[in-house]
Structure formats: C-alpha cells, structure tokens
Design a protein around this motif. Structure first.
Motif, PDB file in Angstrom:
ATOM      1  N   MET A  11       0.843  -1.171   0.000  1.00  0.00           N
ATOM      2  CA  MET A  11       0.000   0.000   0.000  1.00  0.00           C
ATOM      3  C   MET A  11       0.890   1.237   0.000  1.00  0.00           C
ATOM      4  SD  MET A  11      -2.756   1.249   2.834  1.00  0.00           S
ATOM      5  CE  MET A  11      -4.219   0.662   2.008  1.00  0.00           C
ATOM      6  N   PRO A  12       0.540   2.265  -0.749  1.00  0.00           N
ATOM      7  CA  PRO A  12       1.320   3.505  -0.749  1.00  0.00           C
ATOM      8  C   PRO A  12       1.302   4.163   0.627  1.00  0.00           C
ATOM      9  CG  PRO A  12      -0.183   3.460  -2.607  1.00  0.00           C
ATOM     10  CD  PRO A  12      -0.543   2.299  -1.729  1.00  0.00           C
ATOM     11  N   SER A  13       2.329   4.935   0.911  1.00  0.00           N
ATOM     12  CA  SER A  13       2.365   5.681   2.166  1.00  0.00           C
ATOM     13  C   SER A  13       2.683   7.140   1.870  1.00  0.00           C
ATOM     14  CB  SER A  13       3.395   5.084   3.124  1.00  0.00           C
ATOM     15  OG  SER A  13       4.678   5.116   2.543  1.00  0.00           O
ATOM     16  N   LEU A  14       2.246   7.998   2.756  1.00  0.00           N
ATOM     17  CA  LEU A  14       2.460   9.424   2.594  1.00  0.00           C
ATOM     18  C   LEU A  14       3.944   9.738   2.772  1.00  0.00           C
ATOM     19  CD1 LEU A  14       1.114  12.240   2.261  1.00  0.00           C
ATOM     20  CD2 LEU A  14       0.979  12.318   4.761  1.00  0.00           C
ATOM     21  N   ASP A  15       4.516  10.502   1.858  1.00  0.00           N
ATOM     22  CA  ASP A  15       5.919  10.890   1.921  1.00  0.00           C
ATOM     23  C   ASP A  15       6.069  12.310   2.480  1.00  0.00           C
ATOM     24  OD1 ASP A  15       8.823  10.383   1.009  1.00  0.00           O
ATOM     25  OD2 ASP A  15       8.335  12.324   0.095  1.00  0.00           O
ATOM     26  N   HIS A  16       5.293  13.252   1.953  1.00  0.00           N
ATOM     27  CA  HIS A  16       5.336  14.625   2.433  1.00  0.00           C
ATOM     28  C   HIS A  16       4.052  15.343   2.061  1.00  0.00           C
ATOM     29  CE1 HIS A  16       6.706  15.131  -1.764  1.00  0.00           C
ATOM     30  NE2 HIS A  16       6.217  16.370  -1.666  1.00  0.00           N
ATOM     31  N   THR A  17       3.820  16.446   2.729  1.00  0.00           N
ATOM     32  CA  THR A  17       2.684  17.297   2.410  1.00  0.00           C
ATOM     33  C   THR A  17       3.080  18.740   2.694  1.00  0.00           C
ATOM     34  OG1 THR A  17       0.291  17.585   2.657  1.00  0.00           O
ATOM     35  CG2 THR A  17       1.546  17.203   4.679  1.00  0.00           C
ATOM     36  N   ILE A  18       2.381  19.656   2.079  1.00  0.00           N
ATOM     37  CA  ILE A  18       2.669  21.074   2.263  1.00  0.00           C
ATOM     38  C   ILE A  18       1.706  21.648   3.301  1.00  0.00           C
ATOM     39  CG2 ILE A  18       2.625  23.348   1.155  1.00  0.00           C
ATOM     40  CD1 ILE A  18       3.581  21.932  -1.408  1.00  0.00           C
ATOM     41  N   VAL A  19       2.267  22.399   4.236  1.00  0.00           N
ATOM     42  CA  VAL A  19       1.496  23.098   5.247  1.00  0.00           C
ATOM     43  C   VAL A  19       1.655  24.590   4.967  1.00  0.00           C
ATOM     44  CG1 VAL A  19       1.155  23.502   7.710  1.00  0.00           C
ATOM     45  CG2 VAL A  19       1.999  21.263   6.912  1.00  0.00           C
ATOM     46  N   HIS A  20       0.564  25.257   4.666  1.00  0.00           N
ATOM     47  CA  HIS A  20       0.612  26.691   4.376  1.00  0.00           C
ATOM     48  C   HIS A  20       0.801  27.478   5.669  1.00  0.00           C
ATOM     49  CE1 HIS A  20      -0.396  26.223   0.157  1.00  0.00           C
ATOM     50  NE2 HIS A  20      -1.192  25.254   0.550  1.00  0.00           N
ATOM     51  N   SER A  21       1.585  28.543   5.587  1.00  0.00           N
ATOM     52  CA  SER A  21       1.888  29.319   6.780  1.00  0.00           C
ATOM     53  C   SER A  21       2.161  30.774   6.415  1.00  0.00           C
ATOM     54  CB  SER A  21       3.109  28.729   7.491  1.00  0.00           C
ATOM     55  OG  SER A  21       4.255  28.828   6.656  1.00  0.00           O
ATOM     56  N   THR A  22       2.149  31.616   7.423  1.00  0.00           N
ATOM     57  CA  THR A  22       2.519  33.006   7.215  1.00  0.00           C
ATOM     58  C   THR A  22       4.009  33.215   7.442  1.00  0.00           C
ATOM     59  OG1 THR A  22       1.875  33.494   9.483  1.00  0.00           O
ATOM     60  CG2 THR A  22       0.245  33.931   7.761  1.00  0.00           C
ATOM     61  N   ASP A  23       4.622  32.337   8.234  1.00  0.00           N
ATOM     62  CA  ASP A  23       6.071  32.368   8.487  1.00  0.00           C
ATOM     63  C   ASP A  23       6.517  30.917   8.588  1.00  0.00           C
ATOM     64  OD1 ASP A  23       8.614  32.283   9.777  1.00  0.00           O
ATOM     65  OD2 ASP A  23       8.267  34.241  10.668  1.00  0.00           O
TER      66      ASP A  23
ATOM     67  N   ASP B  89       9.320  17.864  20.214  1.00  0.00           N
ATOM     68  CA  ASP B  89      10.735  17.664  20.524  1.00  0.00           C
ATOM     69  C   ASP B  89      11.454  17.068  19.317  1.00  0.00           C
ATOM     70  OD1 ASP B  89      12.966  17.912  22.168  1.00  0.00           O
ATOM     71  OD2 ASP B  89      12.772  15.854  22.929  1.00  0.00           O
ATOM     72  N   ALA B  90      11.115  17.596  18.150  1.00  0.00           N
ATOM     73  CA  ALA B  90      11.692  17.147  16.878  1.00  0.00           C
ATOM     74  C   ALA B  90      12.891  18.024  16.527  1.00  0.00           C
ATOM     75  CB  ALA B  90      10.636  17.232  15.770  1.00  0.00           C
ATOM     76  N   PRO B  91      13.751  17.540  15.632  1.00  0.00           N
ATOM     77  CA  PRO B  91      14.899  18.346  15.207  1.00  0.00           C
ATOM     78  C   PRO B  91      14.469  19.638  14.516  1.00  0.00           C
ATOM     79  CG  PRO B  91      15.151  16.069  14.492  1.00  0.00           C
ATOM     80  CD  PRO B  91      13.753  16.212  15.025  1.00  0.00           C
ATOM     81  N   GLU B  92      15.375  20.586  14.495  1.00  0.00           N
ATOM     82  CA  GLU B  92      15.170  21.872  13.833  1.00  0.00           C
ATOM     83  C   GLU B  92      14.769  21.661  12.373  1.00  0.00           C
ATOM     84  OE1 GLU B  92      15.543  26.115  13.144  1.00  0.00           O
ATOM     85  OE2 GLU B  92      15.318  24.946  14.977  1.00  0.00           O
ATOM     86  N   PRO B  93      13.730  22.357  11.892  1.00  0.00           N
ATOM     87  CA  PRO B  93      13.372  22.261  10.474  1.00  0.00           C
ATOM     88  C   PRO B  93      14.529  22.731   9.602  1.00  0.00           C
ATOM     89  CG  PRO B  93      11.722  23.489  11.719  1.00  0.00           C
ATOM     90  CD  PRO B  93      12.873  23.274  12.631  1.00  0.00           C
TER      91      PRO B  93
ATOM     92  N   LYS C  86      10.942  16.938   9.295  1.00  0.00           N
ATOM     93  CA  LYS C  86      10.871  15.492   9.076  1.00  0.00           C
ATOM     94  C   LYS C  86      10.456  14.812  10.369  1.00  0.00           C
ATOM     95  CE  LYS C  86      13.059  11.780   6.692  1.00  0.00           C
ATOM     96  NZ  LYS C  86      12.885  11.758   5.290  1.00  0.00           N
ATOM     97  N   LEU C  87       9.432  13.966  10.283  1.00  0.00           N
ATOM     98  CA  LEU C  87       8.927  13.240  11.435  1.00  0.00           C
ATOM     99  C   LEU C  87       9.577  11.861  11.508  1.00  0.00           C
ATOM    100  CD1 LEU C  87       5.156  14.198  11.055  1.00  0.00           C
ATOM    101  CD2 LEU C  87       6.928  15.341  12.419  1.00  0.00           C
ATOM    102  N   ASP C  88       9.492  11.222  12.668  1.00  0.00           N
ATOM    103  CA  ASP C  88      10.142   9.925  12.876  1.00  0.00           C
ATOM    104  C   ASP C  88       9.678   8.842  11.906  1.00  0.00           C
ATOM    105  OD1 ASP C  88      11.711  10.866  14.921  1.00  0.00           O
ATOM    106  OD2 ASP C  88      10.433  10.084  16.520  1.00  0.00           O
ATOM    107  N   ASN C  89       8.435   8.941  11.424  1.00  0.00           N
ATOM    108  CA  ASN C  89       7.918   7.905  10.523  1.00  0.00           C
ATOM    109  C   ASN C  89       8.315   8.149   9.067  1.00  0.00           C
ATOM    110  OD1 ASN C  89       6.280  10.059   9.913  1.00  0.00           O
ATOM    111  ND2 ASN C  89       4.351   8.960  10.184  1.00  0.00           N
ATOM    112  N   GLY C  90       9.164   9.164   8.829  1.00  0.00           N
ATOM    113  CA  GLY C  90       9.637   9.445   7.480  1.00  0.00           C
ATOM    114  C   GLY C  90       8.825  10.465   6.714  1.00  0.00           C
ATOM    115  N   VAL C  91       7.661  10.828   7.215  1.00  0.00           N
ATOM    116  CA  VAL C  91       6.838  11.846   6.562  1.00  0.00           C
ATOM    117  C   VAL C  91       7.436  13.216   6.847  1.00  0.00           C
ATOM    118  CG1 VAL C  91       4.552  12.943   6.509  1.00  0.00           C
ATOM    119  CG2 VAL C  91       4.738  10.459   6.686  1.00  0.00           C
ATOM    120  N   THR C  92       7.463  14.061   5.829  1.00  0.00           N
ATOM    121  CA  THR C  92       7.970  15.422   5.996  1.00  0.00           C
ATOM    122  C   THR C  92       6.836  16.418   5.813  1.00  0.00           C
ATOM    123  OG1 THR C  92      10.131  14.770   5.124  1.00  0.00           O
ATOM    124  CG2 THR C  92       9.631  17.119   5.135  1.00  0.00           C
ATOM    125  N   LEU C  93       6.756  17.373   6.734  1.00  0.00           N
ATOM    126  CA  LEU C  93       5.824  18.485   6.589  1.00  0.00           C
ATOM    127  C   LEU C  93       6.629  19.638   6.020  1.00  0.00           C
ATOM    128  CD1 LEU C  93       3.953  18.271  10.013  1.00  0.00           C
ATOM    129  CD2 LEU C  93       3.282  17.291   7.824  1.00  0.00           C
TER     130      LEU C  93
END
Length: 133
Positions: A1-13, A26-30, A40-47
């Motif tokens: 089954m396919p899995s989510l790799d990344h998605t775009i989150v819209h922001s002002t900053d 408590d994730a690493p610096e973007p 990047k999240l622990d499961n490999g998905v990137t926001l």
C-alpha cells in the motif's frame, strides 16, 4: 500500500510555524529545502511549511493529527501547559483545557500560529467510534 511521503502546510512564516510544531514534538530543527521549512517526522513523513505569498489567495487552516505514544503525549501536554497554550478536548474547541479519552486513548487539540488544528492522540480511532461521530 502507498504511504504518505510529504505534504505542504501553508503558513505566514514557514520557520516560525515549523519550529512551533517541532518544539511541541521535541523534533529536530526544520531545514530549508527550496521555498520550504522541512520538518521530518520519525515515521519518514515530511511536513513542508510554505509561506503564503502576500496578496495571494488566502489559505484555509486545516487539521493535522499525530499518533503518539502515551509517554510522548505526556511530554507534549507538558510542553503545551508549560507554554500556557490553550488546548481543547475536541476539534470544535468547545471543551477548553481538557483532554479526551476516546477509544481508551487520550487526545488533545491545539491551534498552531496559523490556525491549523493540530491533534495529538495515543490511539487511532476505531471504525465503531468513527461511525458514531
């Protein structure tokens, strides 16, 4: 089954918003990746946080849910309360400063700096619960 790799989150900053979530998780610096602040999240998905162009079409805040362990939930809720951030037990924001216990797990909702509804939950919702919502 396919899995989510990344998605775009819209922001002002892009970096402020990505750092807000990274701090709660408590994730690493973007990292800068082209026009994005990549978290990047622990499961490999990137926001990929993208800044909204001034004068362009406005974005609609949306919902993001993060499945976390019980220990991670305690730490996230601690960071939320340490920062005096408002939080809710429900996505409609009708139960302030409460958590929920759906399906025997725990969940909490907060708004990020751009109004995105961020949910942290310890159990994926069952089909029975979803059918009755």
């Amino acid at each position: 089954m396919p899995s989510l790799d990344h998605t775009i989150v819209h922001s002002t900053d892009r970096f402020a918003s990505a750092r807000f979530l990274a701090g709660l998780l408590d994730a690493p610096e973007p990292k800068a990746f082209g026009p994005f602040a990549a978290l990047k999240l622990d499961n490999g998905v990137t926001l990929d946080y993208a800044e909204h162009a001034a004068g362009g079409k406005e974005f609609v805040p949306t919902h993001y849910a993060f499945l976390v362990t019980e220990d991670e939930f305690d730490k996230i809720l601690g960071r939320i309360t340490d920062r005096d951030l408002p939080y809710w037990a429900d996505p409609q924001h009708s139960r302030p400063q409460e958590i929920n216990t759906r399906d025997g797990g725990r969940g909490v909702y907060i708004d990020d700096p751009d109004g995105h509804n961020m949910e942290f939950l310890t159990r994926t919702y069952s089909d029975e619960l979803l059918a009755n919502l």
